[in-house]
Design a protein around this motif. Structure first.
Motif, PDB file in Angstrom:
ATOM      1  N   UNK A  36      44.786  13.213  10.295  1.00  0.00           N
ATOM      2  CA  UNK A  36      45.006  14.355   9.403  1.00  0.00           C
ATOM      3  C   UNK A  36      44.223  15.565   9.904  1.00  0.00           C
ATOM      4  N   UNK A  37      43.014  15.319  10.419  1.00  0.00           N
ATOM      5  CA  UNK A  37      42.207  16.417  10.953  1.00  0.00           C
ATOM      6  C   UNK A  37      42.954  17.169  12.053  1.00  0.00           C
ATOM      7  N   UNK A  38      43.708  16.463  12.870  1.00  0.00           N
ATOM      8  CA  UNK A  38      44.408  17.095  13.979  1.00  0.00           C
ATOM      9  C   UNK A  38      45.482  18.073  13.512  1.00  0.00           C
ATOM     10  N   UNK A  39      45.894  17.937  12.240  1.00  0.00           N
ATOM     11  CA  UNK A  39      46.911  18.829  11.699  1.00  0.00           C
ATOM     12  C   UNK A  39      46.300  20.097  11.101  1.00  0.00           C
ATOM     13  N   UNK A  67       0.831  -1.190   0.000  1.00  0.00           N
ATOM     14  CA  UNK A  67       0.000   0.000   0.000  1.00  0.00           C
ATOM     15  C   UNK A  67       0.877   1.256   0.000  1.00  0.00           C
ATOM     16  N   UNK A  68       0.486   2.224  -0.819  1.00  0.00           N
ATOM     17  CA  UNK A  68       1.248   3.457  -0.941  1.00  0.00           C
ATOM     18  C   UNK A  68       1.463   4.131   0.409  1.00  0.00           C
ATOM     19  N   UNK A  69       0.452   4.079   1.273  1.00  0.00           N
ATOM     20  CA  UNK A  69       0.558   4.770   2.560  1.00  0.00           C
ATOM     21  C   UNK A  69       1.706   4.232   3.404  1.00  0.00           C
ATOM     22  N   UNK A  70       2.127   2.994   3.138  1.00  0.00           N
ATOM     23  CA  UNK A  70       3.210   2.408   3.925  1.00  0.00           C
ATOM     24  C   UNK A  70       4.579   2.980   3.546  1.00  0.00           C
ATOM     25  N   UNK A  71       4.702   3.547   2.354  1.00  0.00           N
ATOM     26  CA  UNK A  71       5.984   4.136   1.943  1.00  0.00           C
ATOM     27  C   UNK A  71       5.897   5.649   1.755  1.00  0.00           C
ATOM     28  N   UNK A  72       4.698   6.205   1.957  1.00  0.00           N
ATOM     29  CA  UNK A  72       4.512   7.644   1.769  1.00  0.00           C
ATOM     30  C   UNK A  72       4.899   8.371   3.062  1.00  0.00           C
ATOM     31  N   UNK A  73       6.187   8.337   3.346  1.00  0.00           N
ATOM     32  CA  UNK A  73       6.747   8.887   4.577  1.00  0.00           C
ATOM     33  C   UNK A  73       7.830   9.881   4.206  1.00  0.00           C
ATOM     34  N   UNK A  74       7.859  11.011   4.874  1.00  0.00           N
ATOM     35  CA  UNK A  74       8.845  12.053   4.555  1.00  0.00           C
ATOM     36  C   UNK A  74      10.262  11.557   4.793  1.00  0.00           C
ATOM     37  N   UNK A  75      11.145  11.896   3.869  1.00  0.00           N
ATOM     38  CA  UNK A  75      12.563  11.565   4.018  1.00  0.00           C
ATOM     39  C   UNK A  75      13.175  12.385   5.138  1.00  0.00           C
ATOM     40  N   UNK A  76      13.936  11.728   5.972  1.00  0.00           N
ATOM     41  CA  UNK A  76      14.690  12.406   7.014  1.00  0.00           C
ATOM     42  C   UNK A  76      16.162  12.150   6.775  1.00  0.00           C
ATOM     43  N   UNK A  77      16.873  13.216   6.479  1.00  0.00           N
ATOM     44  CA  UNK A  77      18.281  13.080   6.143  1.00  0.00           C
ATOM     45  C   UNK A  77      19.120  12.623   7.321  1.00  0.00           C
ATOM     46  N   UNK A  78      20.128  11.819   7.016  1.00  0.00           N
ATOM     47  CA  UNK A  78      21.093  11.374   8.012  1.00  0.00           C
ATOM     48  C   UNK A  78      22.324  12.266   7.905  1.00  0.00           C
ATOM     49  N   UNK A  79      22.765  12.760   9.051  1.00  0.00           N
ATOM     50  CA  UNK A  79      23.945  13.602   9.045  1.00  0.00           C
ATOM     51  C   UNK A  79      25.179  12.749   8.788  1.00  0.00           C
ATOM     52  N   UNK A  80      25.727  12.908   7.589  1.00  0.00           N
ATOM     53  CA  UNK A  80      26.920  12.143   7.241  1.00  0.00           C
ATOM     54  C   UNK A  80      27.885  13.067   6.526  1.00  0.00           C
ATOM     55  N   UNK A  81      28.991  13.339   7.165  1.00  0.00           N
ATOM     56  CA  UNK A  81      29.976  14.231   6.582  1.00  0.00           C
ATOM     57  C   UNK A  81      31.259  13.449   6.351  1.00  0.00           C
ATOM     58  N   UNK A  82      31.675  13.393   5.109  1.00  0.00           N
ATOM     59  CA  UNK A  82      32.908  12.696   4.767  1.00  0.00           C
ATOM     60  C   UNK A  82      34.065  13.666   4.958  1.00  0.00           C
ATOM     61  N   UNK A  83      34.984  13.293   5.834  1.00  0.00           N
ATOM     62  CA  UNK A  83      36.075  14.196   6.234  1.00  0.00           C
ATOM     63  C   UNK A  83      37.396  13.445   6.180  1.00  0.00           C
ATOM     64  N   UNK A  84      38.515  14.183   6.274  1.00  0.00           N
ATOM     65  CA  UNK A  84      39.831  13.510   6.280  1.00  0.00           C
ATOM     66  C   UNK A  84      39.956  12.553   7.459  1.00  0.00           C
ATOM     67  N   UNK A  85      40.938  11.682   7.367  1.00  0.00           N
ATOM     68  CA  UNK A  85      41.225  10.781   8.479  1.00  0.00           C
ATOM     69  C   UNK A  85      41.493  11.596   9.741  1.00  0.00           C
ATOM     70  N   UNK A  86      41.207  10.993  10.886  1.00  0.00           N
ATOM     71  CA  UNK A  86      41.269  11.734  12.145  1.00  0.00           C
ATOM     72  C   UNK A  86      42.666  12.271  12.410  1.00  0.00           C
TER      73      UNK A  86
END
Length: 337
Positions: free
Chosen positions: A217-220, A196-215
């Motif tokens: 490297x981040x410290x530098x 049934x359409x109602x079972x998938x008619x749900x608003x998308x909720x974004x997942x916070x995913x940030x691709x960043x340098x290795x940890x």
């Protein structure tokens, strides 16, 4: 001067591996169209001959557009952007379904369609991935990275051919539910695509995913500046969903790791729910699939990269884990990307 208000179109992505049952599901969803509404379908086939379009309703109230050749999920696909924009502007549908090729990466498509440019035109619903429940015992099928990536992108999974599932398939499904508990909110069993359409008619909720340098490297980097968002390897990410945290690392396939050092590093971890990885080791390519009951590892086919993910419900010292991983590397040249 008359101002024309533009519809914000409810938009569904129906993804899934080759032969999973996407078009069958779409056929059943389209049968639920209310009278007086116009629904649109944007289909993508990898080949140059369109077949699936002929399986969809051809009567009034439906607008079907096909994109042939290539994959609309891939970043920078201008034809998809143009086709989608024209379909919305010219047909002004009440609801839109997008069916990418079974060889596509729907997470990339979702990333494109949730950019600010599209927010005034489409109302993104949860991403649906279809899996064939009668093939869950087919290890060569379910172990493919593309199959797994499509599952991780989904918030709802529709299990097709539910009426053909064996007891072993049912047991495997329970294992999948446990394995992907940090990603997937809902699993729906479907016989002949009947959902049934109602079972998938749900608003998308974004997942916070940030691709960043290795940890390390981040410290530098300058602590007062935002971390750069990167696409190239190597990189690290942490994302949270449904009360779980997933931390992941990807390295170049050229990097090689000492198998026994790596196995020790993974086995020494604590307070985790799942550990999955695939690495280029001095014993060949090896895959790791750990859960609290079983620490499984075996030889694997060559991958596009080295990767590992850990799922947990606790805060972790990710820098310590990354340091352990990097110490397992055999070829320590920083330039060997």
């Amino acid at each position: 001067m008359k101002i024309i208000s533009r519809k914000v179109v409810k938009t569904h992505i129906i993804s899934g591996f080759l032969g999973a049952g996407k078009t069958t599901l779409l056929q059943h969803l389209l049968q639920q169209k209310p009278e007086g509404e116009t629904w649109a379908i944007l289909m993508n086939e990898f080949g140059q001959i369109g077949i699936d379009q002929q399986l969809l309703p051809q009567q009034g109230g439906y607008e079907v557009k096909e994109l042939l050749g290539g994959c609309l999920c891939c970043a920078g696909q201008l034809p998809m952007q143009i086709a989608l924009s024209r379909l919305i502007q010219e047909k002004q549908p009440d609801r839109l379904f997008i069916e990418p090729t079974g060889l596509g990466h729907p997470a990339q498509l979702l990333e494109q369609l949730t950019e600010p440019h599209w927010q005034s035109q489409i109302n993104m619903r949860v991403l649906v991935t279809v899996v064939d429940g009668s093939r869950l015992q087919d290890e060569a099928w379910v172990q493919q990275e593309l199959f797994q990536d499509q599952l991780k992108a989904a918030q709802i999974v529709v299990v097709s051919h539910a009426d053909m599932m064996t007891e072993l398939d049912q047991k495997q499904l329970e294992q999948f539910k446990n394995e992907y508990l940090a990603y997937i909110q809902t699993w729906l069993l479907a016989e002949n695509g009947n959902i049934q359409l109602e079972h998938i008619d749900v608003a998308h909720q974004g997942i916070q995913r940030k691709i960043v340098p290795l940890i390390h490297i981040q410290k530098q980097l300058n602590s007062t500046e935002d971390l750069p968002v990167i696409k190239q390897l190597p990189y690290h990410y942490v994302e949270s969903s449904n009360g779980y945290t997933v931390a992941g690392w990807k390295f170049s396939k050229r990097w090689q790791f000492d198998f026994y050092d790596l196995l020790d590093a993974l086995c020494e971890q604590k307070d985790w729910l799942r550990i999955k990885g695939i690495f280029n080791t001095n014993q060949g390519w090896m895959s790791f699939n750990f859960n609290p009951e079983n620490l499984n590892y075996k030889s694997a086919e060559e991958s596009i990269d080295n990767r590992v993910e850990i799922i947990t419900q606790h805060n972790r010292d990710w820098e310590s884990f990354e340091t352990q991983l990097l110490q397992c590397r055999i070829d320590r040249s920083e330039n060997s990307q």
